[in-house]
Scaffold this active site. Structure first.
Site, PDB file in Angstrom:
ATOM      1  CE  LYS A 132     -40.544  11.568 -16.703  1.00 15.45           C
ATOM      2  NZ  LYS A 132     -40.347  12.977 -15.988  1.00 15.45           N
ATOM      3  CD  GLU A 182     -38.387  16.924  -8.587  1.00 13.80           C
ATOM      4  OE1 GLU A 182     -39.344  16.713  -9.108  1.00 13.80           O
ATOM      5  OE2 GLU A 182     -37.308  16.271  -9.156  1.00 13.80           O
ATOM      6  CD  GLU A 226     -37.627  13.584 -18.790  1.00 14.60           C
ATOM      7  OE1 GLU A 226     -37.205  13.359 -17.390  1.00 14.60           O
ATOM      8  OE2 GLU A 226     -37.015  13.655 -19.503  1.00 14.60           O
ATOM      9  CD  GLU A 362     -30.955  12.244 -17.553  1.00 15.02           C
ATOM     10  OE1 GLU A 362     -32.002  12.129 -16.804  1.00 15.02           O
ATOM     11  OE2 GLU A 362     -31.279  12.241 -19.044  1.00 15.02           O
TER      12      GLU A 362
END
Length: 384
Positions: A132, A182, A226, A362
């Site tokens: 990734k 987060e 992901e 996104e």
């Protein structure tokens, strides 16, 4: 003390952090510590707190603080620190503040070029043995009048009743302001918690569409891949520091006012109480959520494909006290504010299944957190 009072008292250059549990305002700088070696910086902060007049050190870690060319971390022991409970519902009674419309908006890069960079990244994942990589883009907004970080922060706190809403002073009089969903790391005694996020879908004002987007995210193979990469990396980064670790096998659906995410709450029991929250944040950062994996190769590809320096975007913001407790959030959904301009950032995780144009969409959706705090209508920045 009332959290609304702390928000009203915030001024440019202060440290401010509002979470679901507490609000912190740090004013002035009794001691300022900077450095590109974050592990050594954590030790310096620990020693400085031993004799400090105030109970915490607070500040920001950059995306890349690698010695010999990275952006330095900046940690301050404030002259004065005040604490309050959770900001909501105390701030709900406060009116929104006016920010003003930008005179010019410049995407960095332009949308088509970002999609091309994503396609290039997908090709290079296999060539370089990457699972990734995270690619971001920026929007530069220019104003005719001074940009008030106080107003942006004020509106962000009102708009976000969960997560981590922050403002932190940067070198040169700039301010990093944002509302991150987060949690990178919190430490309280020997209890350690991380709540990594990866996998995203936009929220919708239409309840049916909104529910469908959340369900689509939960069913998305691409997003689960992901997210698994991220959760595994966080567990492995924490393993050397913890005698016990617990990570659920499946992620949960997490919402912000503008986005759906997949999140996993990882908990651990610290083996050595000398390891502070700042030590742990430095060891975890950057996670695959904002860089990729393996970290070194992903960071190199980010540098090749992004036409700007991230600075303190995709870094961490937070605090640590003399006991080693503290909490650090990932600096996403944020902007860097200068006198008459600001730079917004948004990124997305790229895996082999990624679609370049969906990844562009996104980033546009993620700009909405700051756009709405500035009084811009949802979707106003989508054309960029």
């Amino acid at each position: 003390m009332d959290a609304a009072r702390l928000l009203e008292d915030y001024a440019r250059g202060d440290f401010f952090l509002a979470t679901a549990h507490r609000t912190i305002l740090g004013s002035g700088a009794d001691t300022e510590l900077t450095g590109t070696d974050e592990a050594r910086l954590a030790e310096r902060v620990r020693r400085a707190l031993t004799d400090a007049r105030t109970p915490i050190a607070a500040g920001v870690l950059p995306f890349d603080s690698a010695a010999g060319g990275g952006t330095p971390a900046r940690i301050v022991i404030p002259e004065d620190v005040r604490f309050a409970g959770r900001p909501h519902p105390a701030v709900d009674r406060l009116p929104r503040r006016h920010v003003g419309l930008p005179e010019r908006v410049s995407p960095v890069p332009e949308g088509r070029r970002h999609a091309e960079a994503v396609a290039d990244a997908v090709r290079k994942l296999g060539e370089r043995g990457l699972r990734k990589v995270v690619l971001a883009r920026a929007l530069d907004l220019e104003f005719t009048e001074p940009v008030p970080p106080e107003a942006i922060l004020h509106n962000l706190v009102k708009d976000n009743d969960r997560g981590y809403t922050f403002a932190a002073g940067l070198p040169g009089g700039r301010t990093l302001v944002g509302a991150s969903p987060e949690l990178l790391l919190s430490r309280q005694g020997d209890r350690v918690v991380s709540h990594p996020h990866a996998g995203s879908m936009p929220r919708s004002a239409d309840p049916v569409t909104d529910r469908d987007n959340g369900e689509a995210l939960l069913a998305s193979r691409k997003d689960h891949i992901e997210h698994a990469v991220l959760a595994e990396a966080v567990v492995e980064a924490l393993r050397p520091f913890c005698r016990k670790l617990d990570a659920p096998e499946e992620p949960e659906l997490v919402s912000t006012p503008t986005m759906w995410h997949l999140g996993t709450t990882i908990t651990g029991e610290l083996a050595d109480r000398d390891v502070t929250a700042l030590h742990l944040a430095a060891a975890l950062h950057p996670t695959p959520a904002i860089c990729g994996t393996p970290t070194k190769s992903a960071r190199e590809l980010v540098t090749e494909l992004e036409p700007f320096e991230r600075g303190y975007y995709a870094g961490a913001v937070g605090w640590v006290d003399a006991e080693g407790d503290g909490e650090w959030a990932v600096t996403i959904r944020c902007a860097e504010v200068a006198e008459r301009s600001l730079r917004l950032y948004a990124g997305g995780g790229i895996v082999p299944e990624s679609d370049p144009w969906a990844e562009l969409d996104e980033t546009s959706a993620k700009f909405a957190t700051l756009a709405e705090a500035m009084g811009l209508p949802r979707g106003w920045l989508a054309e960029f």
